[in-house]
Scaffold this motif. Structure first.
Motif, mmCIF file in Angstrom:
data_model
loop_
_atom_site.group_PDB
_atom_site.id
_atom_site.type_symbol
_atom_site.label_atom_id
_atom_site.label_comp_id
_atom_site.label_asym_id
_atom_site.label_seq_id
_atom_site.Cartn_x
_atom_site.Cartn_y
_atom_site.Cartn_z
ATOM 1 N N ALA A 8 0.867 -1.193 0.000
ATOM 2 C CA ALA A 8 0.000 0.000 0.000
ATOM 3 C C ALA A 8 0.897 1.235 0.000
ATOM 4 C CB ALA A 8 -0.916 -0.015 1.209
ATOM 5 N N PRO A 9 1.730 1.391 -1.046
ATOM 6 C CA PRO A 9 2.656 2.528 -1.054
ATOM 7 C C PRO A 9 1.945 3.842 -1.390
ATOM 8 C CG PRO A 9 2.824 1.332 -3.100
ATOM 9 C CD PRO A 9 1.838 0.585 -2.270
ATOM 10 N N GLU A 10 2.680 4.918 -1.276
ATOM 11 C CA GLU A 10 2.160 6.229 -1.685
ATOM 12 C C GLU A 10 1.973 6.252 -3.201
ATOM 13 O OE1 GLU A 10 1.837 9.192 0.361
ATOM 14 O OE2 GLU A 10 1.727 7.559 1.814
ATOM 15 N N LEU A 11 2.893 5.578 -3.918
ATOM 16 C CA LEU A 11 2.887 5.599 -5.381
ATOM 17 C C LEU A 11 3.188 4.190 -5.913
ATOM 18 C CD1 LEU A 11 2.920 7.268 -8.025
ATOM 19 C CD2 LEU A 11 5.325 7.769 -7.592
ATOM 20 N N TYR A 12 2.307 3.690 -6.776
ATOM 21 C CA TYR A 12 2.487 2.350 -7.350
ATOM 22 C C TYR A 12 2.495 2.453 -8.871
ATOM 23 C CZ TYR A 12 1.824 -2.693 -8.022
ATOM 24 O OH TYR A 12 1.992 -4.024 -8.360
ATOM 25 N N PHE A 13 3.585 2.024 -9.486
ATOM 26 C CA PHE A 13 3.692 1.998 -10.942
ATOM 27 C C PHE A 13 3.392 0.585 -11.425
ATOM 28 C CE2 PHE A 13 5.468 5.676 -13.116
ATOM 29 C CZ PHE A 13 5.771 6.518 -12.052
ATOM 30 N N ALA A 14 2.379 0.431 -12.290
ATOM 31 C CA ALA A 14 2.080 -0.875 -12.880
ATOM 32 C C ALA A 14 2.493 -0.807 -14.343
ATOM 33 C CB ALA A 14 0.593 -1.172 -12.757
ATOM 34 N N VAL A 15 3.579 -1.493 -14.676
ATOM 35 C CA VAL A 15 4.146 -1.390 -16.020
ATOM 36 C C VAL A 15 3.850 -2.682 -16.796
ATOM 37 C CG1 VAL A 15 6.269 -1.089 -17.345
ATOM 38 C CG2 VAL A 15 5.986 0.116 -15.165
ATOM 39 N N GLY A 16 3.003 -2.570 -17.839
ATOM 40 C CA GLY A 16 2.658 -3.758 -18.622
ATOM 41 C C GLY A 16 1.968 -4.807 -17.779
ATOM 42 N N VAL A 17 1.101 -4.344 -16.892
ATOM 43 C CA VAL A 17 0.354 -5.220 -15.981
ATOM 44 C C VAL A 17 -1.113 -5.142 -16.399
ATOM 45 C CG1 VAL A 17 -0.431 -5.435 -13.578
ATOM 46 C CG2 VAL A 17 1.975 -4.878 -14.063
ATOM 47 N N SER A 18 -1.748 -6.307 -16.627
ATOM 48 C CA SER A 18 -3.128 -6.263 -17.136
ATOM 49 C C SER A 18 -4.114 -5.769 -16.088
ATOM 50 C CB SER A 18 -3.538 -7.646 -17.641
ATOM 51 O OG SER A 18 -3.462 -8.592 -16.593
ATOM 52 N N GLY A 19 -3.844 -6.101 -14.801
ATOM 53 C CA GLY A 19 -4.770 -5.669 -13.736
ATOM 54 C C GLY A 19 -5.767 -6.749 -13.373
ATOM 55 N N ALA A 20 -5.328 -8.016 -13.427
ATOM 56 C CA ALA A 20 -6.192 -9.132 -12.998
ATOM 57 C C ALA A 20 -6.539 -8.941 -11.515
ATOM 58 C CB ALA A 20 -5.438 -10.461 -13.189
ATOM 59 N N VAL A 21 -7.735 -9.424 -11.126
ATOM 60 C CA VAL A 21 -8.169 -9.200 -9.730
ATOM 61 C C VAL A 21 -7.166 -9.766 -8.729
ATOM 62 C CG1 VAL A 21 -10.650 -9.010 -10.121
ATOM 63 C CG2 VAL A 21 -9.634 -11.264 -9.782
ATOM 64 N N GLN A 22 -6.527 -10.869 -9.107
ATOM 65 C CA GLN A 22 -5.566 -11.470 -8.162
ATOM 66 C C GLN A 22 -4.356 -10.554 -7.965
ATOM 67 O OE1 GLN A 22 -6.684 -13.076 -10.901
ATOM 68 N NE2 GLN A 22 -7.753 -14.914 -10.205
ATOM 69 N N HIS A 23 -4.048 -9.720 -8.953
ATOM 70 C CA HIS A 23 -2.949 -8.759 -8.787
ATOM 71 C C HIS A 23 -3.435 -7.521 -8.023
ATOM 72 C CE1 HIS A 23 0.896 -6.857 -9.534
ATOM 73 N NE2 HIS A 23 0.216 -5.746 -9.763
ATOM 74 N N THR A 24 -4.568 -6.979 -8.447
ATOM 75 C CA THR A 24 -5.038 -5.738 -7.797
ATOM 76 C C THR A 24 -5.372 -5.981 -6.320
ATOM 77 O OG1 THR A 24 -7.274 -6.091 -8.633
ATOM 78 C CG2 THR A 24 -5.862 -4.660 -9.923
ATOM 79 N N ALA A 25 -5.708 -7.233 -5.961
ATOM 80 C CA ALA A 25 -5.978 -7.539 -4.542
ATOM 81 C C ALA A 25 -4.792 -7.147 -3.672
ATOM 82 C CB ALA A 25 -6.264 -9.026 -4.368
ATOM 83 N N GLY A 26 -3.607 -7.167 -4.251
ATOM 84 C CA GLY A 26 -2.408 -6.893 -3.463
ATOM 85 C C GLY A 26 -1.899 -5.468 -3.572
ATOM 86 N N MET A 27 -2.559 -4.597 -4.376
ATOM 87 C CA MET A 27 -2.012 -3.239 -4.539
ATOM 88 C C MET A 27 -3.056 -2.127 -4.569
ATOM 89 S SD MET A 27 -3.108 -2.882 -7.782
ATOM 90 C CE MET A 27 -2.443 -1.336 -8.355
ATOM 91 N N LYS A 28 -4.348 -2.518 -4.494
ATOM 92 C CA LYS A 28 -5.339 -1.462 -4.733
ATOM 93 C C LYS A 28 -5.493 -0.470 -3.587
ATOM 94 C CE LYS A 28 -9.372 -4.364 -4.015
ATOM 95 N NZ LYS A 28 -10.263 -5.209 -4.756
ATOM 96 N N ASP A 29 -4.834 -0.735 -2.450
ATOM 97 C CA ASP A 29 -4.845 0.253 -1.369
ATOM 98 C C ASP A 29 -3.746 1.300 -1.556
ATOM 99 O OD1 ASP A 29 -6.990 -0.774 -0.063
ATOM 100 O OD2 ASP A 29 -5.814 -2.103 1.227
ATOM 101 N N SER A 30 -2.989 1.212 -2.656
ATOM 102 C CA SER A 30 -1.940 2.209 -2.919
ATOM 103 C C SER A 30 -2.600 3.586 -3.067
ATOM 104 C CB SER A 30 -1.203 1.880 -4.215
ATOM 105 O OG SER A 30 -0.717 0.561 -4.163
ATOM 106 N N ARG A 31 -1.900 4.622 -2.625
ATOM 107 C CA ARG A 31 -2.538 5.952 -2.646
ATOM 108 C C ARG A 31 -2.695 6.460 -4.081
ATOM 109 N NH1 ARG A 31 -2.315 11.332 -1.337
ATOM 110 N NH2 ARG A 31 -0.092 11.640 -1.590
ATOM 111 N N ILE A 32 -1.614 6.395 -4.858
ATOM 112 C CA ILE A 32 -1.690 6.813 -6.264
ATOM 113 C C ILE A 32 -1.175 5.665 -7.132
ATOM 114 C CG2 ILE A 32 -0.790 8.410 -8.001
ATOM 115 C CD1 ILE A 32 -0.654 10.517 -5.774
ATOM 116 N N VAL A 33 -1.993 5.296 -8.126
ATOM 117 C CA VAL A 33 -1.588 4.206 -9.030
ATOM 118 C C VAL A 33 -1.370 4.794 -10.420
ATOM 119 C CG1 VAL A 33 -2.310 2.038 -10.112
ATOM 120 C CG2 VAL A 33 -2.886 2.489 -7.708
ATOM 121 N N VAL A 34 -0.205 4.511 -10.983
ATOM 122 C CA VAL A 34 0.113 4.930 -12.350
ATOM 123 C C VAL A 34 0.244 3.668 -13.192
ATOM 124 C CG1 VAL A 34 1.819 6.087 -13.815
ATOM 125 C CG2 VAL A 34 1.389 6.947 -11.503
#
Ligand code: FAD
Length: 310
Positions: free
Chosen positions: A250-276
């Motif tokens: 749950a960082p202040e800033l999360y960069f997702a590079v070439g990541v599709s955004g499957a629910v199993q992935h977003t489950a682990g990062m969607k509390d990040s403050r800003i997602v790029v």
């Protein structure tokens, strides 16, 4: 009655999540004790004593805790369990291994991944990879739970708790610690980093994963993360997998590079403050959780972005 928090550490440093777990433990309004198990771990006990809101540190220094196994730690907690109404820890691989054993020994329910404590026995927790939040109530006399650190503030470090040494039971002999492999890095730890740069399968190889993402992470002082597809393809080590079956961040800033955004992935990062998100597919699901989205080829966008950063 009292609340017991299990403290996790790496032998040198108490984990940051412990402060969040101590904060969660204040809910019951009871004295909070912190359990530190280790070997030659006096400095960890001192760090634990400095956490605000802790009234007593229980410190067990024994050789079997040089590399603590869930079998030994749960056996120890079982000797203390009668004195505590609530036992909790930050939701981590370690506590997910220890506390269900403690709950089974105490014959009470295990309540994991708590996002909100509503009353003394009612909680909101995440299920189905974080897609559903469920409210549950436990009628057990004893509450044993893990809490998601990012949902609770970190306790300050002005405490001066007393430290009491306690004796460990005999070591469990049926399981033994053999070895561990750690990635040594100057970068911040993934689960407590303020900035995380994660890459997906689209990076194409371990070499390209490193060559593209390392310079960006270096400039941002970020920890590296990866999707499971990238890990399974051998582009990144297992330890940095973010998601349902990996690390929750749950960082202040999360960069997702070439990541599709499957629910199993977003489950682990969607509390990040800003997602790029950088993805060449404008319909990629990652854009649904992104604050800033760039539809572009990552092989052009990432070097351009890295060069633009001073
Ligand atoms: P892909 O789904 O293949 O997506 C690649 C993306 O990159 C696409 O959106 C594509 O448009 C984009 N792309 C391709 N080329 C470029 C380019 N040149 N420039 C820009 N963008 C490009 N996954 C996790 O991450 N963590 C978990 O913990 C996890 N646990 C799981 C547990 C279970 C039980 C199951 C069944 C699955 C789990 N998964 C997990 C896997 C998950 O379902 C996805 O398969 C995985 O997250 C996909 O990874 P990816 O986004 O790297 O790959």
């Amino acid at each position: 009655m009292t609340t017991l928090v299990l403290a996790e550490h790496n032998g040198q440093q108490i984990h940051n999540e412990v402060r969040h777990a101590v904060s969660a433990a204040q809910h019951w309004g009871q004295p909070v004790h912190l359990l530190v198990v280790g070997y030659q771990s006096e400095q960890i006990a001192n760090q634990a004593a400095a956490i605000d809101g802790v009234s007593l540190v229980l410190h067990t220094d024994a050789q079997q805790f040089a590399h603590p196994l869930a079998e030994d730690v749960s056996k120890l907690i079982d000797t203390l369990v009668a004195d505590y109404q609530v036992i909790l820890a930050a939701h981590s691989s370690f506590s997910r291994n220890v506390l269900p054993r403690v709950a089974a020994l105490a014959d009470v329910a295990m309540i994991s991944d708590v996002l909100e404590i509503q009353t003394d026995n009612r909680y909101v927790r995440a299920i189905y990879a974080g897609n559903v939040h469920t409210t549950i109530q436990s009628r057990d006399a004893k509450q044993i739970l893990t809490v998601r650190g990012s949902k609770f503030s970190a306790a300050d470090l002005n405490g001066q708790a007393e430290i009491t040494d306690i004796t460990a039971p005999e070591a469990f002999t049926k399981t033994r610690w053999l070895s561990e492999s750690r990635i040594e890095t100057d970068r911040p730890a993934l689960n407590s980093a303020k900035v995380v740069v994660s890459g997906g399968r689209s990076l194409g190889s371990a070499e390209k994963f490193d060559a593209l993402l390392n310079p960006l992470a270096e400039k941002l002082g970020a920890a590296l993360g990866a999707t499971r597809a990238a890990v399974d393809a051998g582009y990144a080590p297992n330890e940095i997998q973010v998601g349902q079956t990996g690390v929750t961040v749950a960082p202040e800033l999360y960069f997702a590079v070439g990541v599709s955004g499957a629910v199993q992935h977003t489950a682990g990062m969607k509390d990040s403050r800003i997602v790029v998100a950088i993805n060449q597919d404008p319909d990629a699901p990652i854009f649904q959780v992104a604050d800033y989205g760039l539809v572009a080829d990552l092989f052009d966008a990432v070097p351009t972005l890295t060069n633009a950063l001073s």
